[in-house]
Motif scaffolding. Sequence first.
Motif, PDB file in Angstrom:
ATOM      1  N   LEU A  26     -35.923 -15.357  12.191  1.00  9.76           N
ATOM      2  CA  LEU A  26     -36.252 -15.142  13.601  1.00  9.76           C
ATOM      3  C   LEU A  26     -35.089 -14.563  14.400  1.00  9.76           C
ATOM      4  N   GLN A  29     -29.987 -16.092  18.653  1.00  8.52           N
ATOM      5  CA  GLN A  29     -29.958 -16.114  20.104  1.00  8.52           C
ATOM      6  C   GLN A  29     -29.153 -17.312  20.549  1.00  8.52           C
ATOM      7  N   LEU A  34     -32.015 -18.040  25.739  1.00 12.76           N
ATOM      8  CA  LEU A  34     -33.395 -18.425  25.473  1.00 12.76           C
ATOM      9  C   LEU A  34     -34.195 -18.525  26.770  1.00 12.76           C
ATOM     10  N   ASP A  38     -39.063 -20.153  24.745  1.00 16.07           N
ATOM     11  CA  ASP A  38     -38.301 -20.189  23.491  1.00 16.07           C
ATOM     12  C   ASP A  38     -37.667 -21.551  23.282  1.00 16.07           C
ATOM     13  N   THR A  74     -44.033 -17.306  16.392  1.00 16.49           N
ATOM     14  CA  THR A  74     -42.827 -16.962  17.141  1.00 16.49           C
ATOM     15  C   THR A  74     -42.338 -15.570  16.766  1.00 16.49           C
ATOM     16  N   GLY A  75     -42.339 -15.276  15.452  1.00 15.80           N
ATOM     17  CA  GLY A  75     -41.929 -13.952  14.991  1.00 15.80           C
ATOM     18  C   GLY A  75     -42.843 -12.855  15.519  1.00 15.80           C
ATOM     19  N   GLN A  78     -42.074 -12.273  19.176  1.00 12.20           N
ATOM     20  CA  GLN A  78     -40.818 -11.530  19.305  1.00 12.20           C
ATOM     21  C   GLN A  78     -41.047 -10.042  19.050  1.00 12.20           C
ATOM     22  N   TYR A  79     -41.839  -9.738  18.042  1.00 12.51           N
ATOM     23  CA  TYR A  79     -42.133  -8.336  17.715  1.00 12.51           C
ATOM     24  C   TYR A  79     -42.887  -7.666  18.861  1.00 12.51           C
ATOM     25  N   THR A  81     -42.890  -8.500  22.082  1.00  8.66           N
ATOM     26  CA  THR A  81     -42.054  -8.313  23.269  1.00  8.66           C
ATOM     27  C   THR A  81     -41.082  -7.146  23.106  1.00  8.66           C
ATOM     28  N   VAL A  82     -40.713  -6.837  21.860  1.00 12.01           N
ATOM     29  CA  VAL A  82     -39.817  -5.700  21.618  1.00 12.01           C
ATOM     30  C   VAL A  82     -40.575  -4.380  21.672  1.00 12.01           C
ATOM     31  N   GLY A  88     -44.401  -7.771  26.919  1.00  9.39           N
ATOM     32  CA  GLY A  88     -43.134  -8.484  26.968  1.00  9.39           C
ATOM     33  C   GLY A  88     -42.903  -9.132  28.320  1.00  9.39           C
ATOM     34  N   ASP A  92     -42.604 -13.099  28.583  1.00 10.74           N
ATOM     35  CA  ASP A  92     -41.266 -13.603  28.907  1.00 10.74           C
ATOM     36  C   ASP A  92     -40.985 -13.645  30.403  1.00 10.74           C
TER      37      ASP A  92
END
Length: 243
Positions: A26, A29, A34, A38, A74-75, A78-79, A81-82, A88, A92
Amino acid sequence: MLDEAFVVIVRVVISFFSLLIFTRVLGKQEVGQLTFFDYINGITIGSIAATLATDLSSKVWAHWVGLTGYAVLTGILQYITVKNRYLGKVLDGEPTVVIENGKILEGNLKKMRIKMSELMMLLRDKGVFDITQVEYAIMEINGGLSVLQKAKNLPVTLKDLQISSTPSNLSTEVIQDGIVITQNLQQRKKDMDWLNKNLQANGVTDVKEVAYALILPNEQLYIDKYEDNIGKETDMGDYEGPY
């Protein structure tokens, strides 16, 4: 008893290495980076890992699937949001201006459920004690405060004055809790004679009087004694009371 202990050990190994692998996958950070989600998600994953290791009333498989599921989701988030700027922001949140040109934006503070006293604390943490010096203050998605002071209040740099500078060095601790750290002293090419001479010059007769001492980048010795002798301490409280 021994059988249960063996089972717990095996489950601990499974939980430990599963958690290690998932956290590596993951990414890294810092806690300060965070978001609130998160942070809560990390606590939940840790709680599942702990239950996996010690809850003998249920099967390992069920907890491991739950742990893996949280890590995978979670992964995926994260993908997302990127790769997707809009999603995103939805997941977030986004930075919010709370001070503009020295004026507090109370509406934005209320939306973020931040008290005025908390805002003042965050400003002091940034070294700002006069709110009128602030051009912009922005609440970041991780709860941190970014502050841009007005141009006239920004510190002058050597570059502004067109003055050449020497490279910066690090400070080295040489005394901690009354104990001399001889290895660090040697690294700075100093000896006990040099240390004792500087201690005596600062009115210290026994190294046990020193809580902390540093050799500063300019080769001077900074000393903090247990007895500070600063007189009456500044009181930050706003009411009379024992705390």
